[in-house]
Design a protein around this motif. Structure first.
Motif, mmCIF file in Angstrom:
data_model
loop_
_atom_site.group_PDB
_atom_site.id
_atom_site.type_symbol
_atom_site.label_atom_id
_atom_site.label_comp_id
_atom_site.label_asym_id
_atom_site.label_seq_id
_atom_site.Cartn_x
_atom_site.Cartn_y
_atom_site.Cartn_z
ATOM 1 N N GLU A 38 35.902 -10.952 152.839
ATOM 2 C CA GLU A 38 35.285 -9.694 152.405
ATOM 3 C C GLU A 38 35.094 -8.753 153.602
ATOM 4 O OE1 GLU A 38 32.306 -10.548 148.732
ATOM 5 O OE2 GLU A 38 31.829 -11.613 150.585
ATOM 6 N N GLU A 88 38.374 -7.228 154.764
ATOM 7 C CA GLU A 88 38.845 -6.176 153.855
ATOM 8 C C GLU A 88 38.171 -4.849 154.182
ATOM 9 O OE1 GLU A 88 39.133 -5.121 149.058
ATOM 10 O OE2 GLU A 88 38.082 -6.928 149.740
ATOM 11 N N TRP A 107 39.897 -1.300 155.959
ATOM 12 C CA TRP A 107 39.757 0.013 155.342
ATOM 13 C C TRP A 107 39.138 1.032 156.297
ATOM 14 C CZ3 TRP A 107 37.503 4.110 152.689
ATOM 15 C CH2 TRP A 107 38.269 4.626 151.631
#
Length: 290
Positions: free
Chosen positions: A7, A10, A14
């Motif tokens: 998580e 990710e 971004w």
């Protein structure tokens, strides 16, 4: 908020091309609506600082500074009311507050004929109205208020948030009637490097003994946690025994792997506290009725 490493990665992926602006923070929150704004901002800030450390040296090269400065002068002359310094910082992927510092430093060199003192430079960054050029003062101000990772405004906010969470921690301990010494009391007693809280009577959290508590108003990623372990937490452990670290804005769950060695991680004040008195009452055999 406890995040898995997947998580966390990710979110980091971004953030790679985002700038330290409020608009970008809004985009980040829209992409990850289930995570708190504070957690996302803390993760982005840590990643952005790593990015800047990798690239800052090239922005401090004399020819690059001169190029940035001359470009700023030309843009400011053509568009004095436009946020030209902020736009320049975003274009070259440099923190707006750091760009403002570079340009102001170069401006003062031309004005004074030498290197300005850090005191003067920092004073003008904190209070742009002291800058003798009003147009530059406005541009420095625009950079300062639009940078969410660097600059005097961010430093003040971070300090205030850190203090706020230390107060919150003390209030939580008082609510539970736990006796403790805080950092100021410990320093008055002659300790130089101390955690935020030393418990006068140890407690147990999730089956682990806790002698001290450290408050971190940030997200715990690999780099920051490793640094804290080496520079703070293990020295606390050596001096005071096992302890608890609260990362109020979350941490990578896999980092909570030192429990058996005496360092426990949480993302909030623990609710399942067992005190010495409570444990003694539980261990006491039931009395026979008279």
């Amino acid at each position: 908020m406890r995040l898995s490493r997947a998580e966390y990665k990710e979110i980091v992926r971004w953030t790679e091309h985002l700038r330290p602006t409020r608009q970008c923070m809004k985009m980040l929150k829209e992409r990850f609506p289930n995570h708190s704004q504070s957690t996302l901002l803390s993760i982005f800030s840590l990643e952005y600082q790593k990015r800047i450390k990798r690239t800052i040296s090239r922005h401090h090269a004399p020819d690059t500074i001169e190029s940035h400065y001359q470009r700023y002068l030309n843009e400011a002359k053509a568009h004095p009311t436009a946020p030209v310094l902020l736009e320049l910082a975003n274009e070259v992927d440099l923190s707006p507050a750091l760009m403002a510092r570079i340009i102001l430093d170069r401006f003062l060199q031309g004005l004074e004929g030498g290197m300005p003192s850090k005191t003067v430079l920092n004073g003008m960054l904190k209070e742009p109205s002291l800058i003798p050029d009003q147009v530059l003062a406005n541009h420095v101000y625009q950079c300062t208020i639009n940078d969410c990772c660097y600059g005097p405004l961010v430093d003040c906010i971070k300090h205030a948030i850190g203090q706020e969470h230390e107060v919150l921690l003390r209030d939580k301990l008082k609510e539970r009637n736990l006796s403790f010494l805080d950092e100021n009391q410990l320093r008055a007693m002659g300790y130089d490097k101390t955690p935020d809280i030393i418990l006068e009577v140890p407690i147990a959290v999730e089956g682990h003994i806790v002698h001290w508590i450290e408050s971190k108003a940030s997200f715990g990623d690999d780099h920051s946690h490793r640094t804290y372990l080496n520079e703070q937490f293990w020295s606390y452990w050596n001096r005071f025994g096992p302890g608890l670290v609260i990362y109020w804005y979350g941490f990578i769950g896999e980092l909570d792997c030192q429990r058996d060695r005496g360092i426990l991680l949480k993302d909030c004040f623990p609710t399942d506290i067992v005190t010495l008195c409570h444990a003694a009452q539980q261990d006491r055999p039931p009395q026979e009725p008279e």
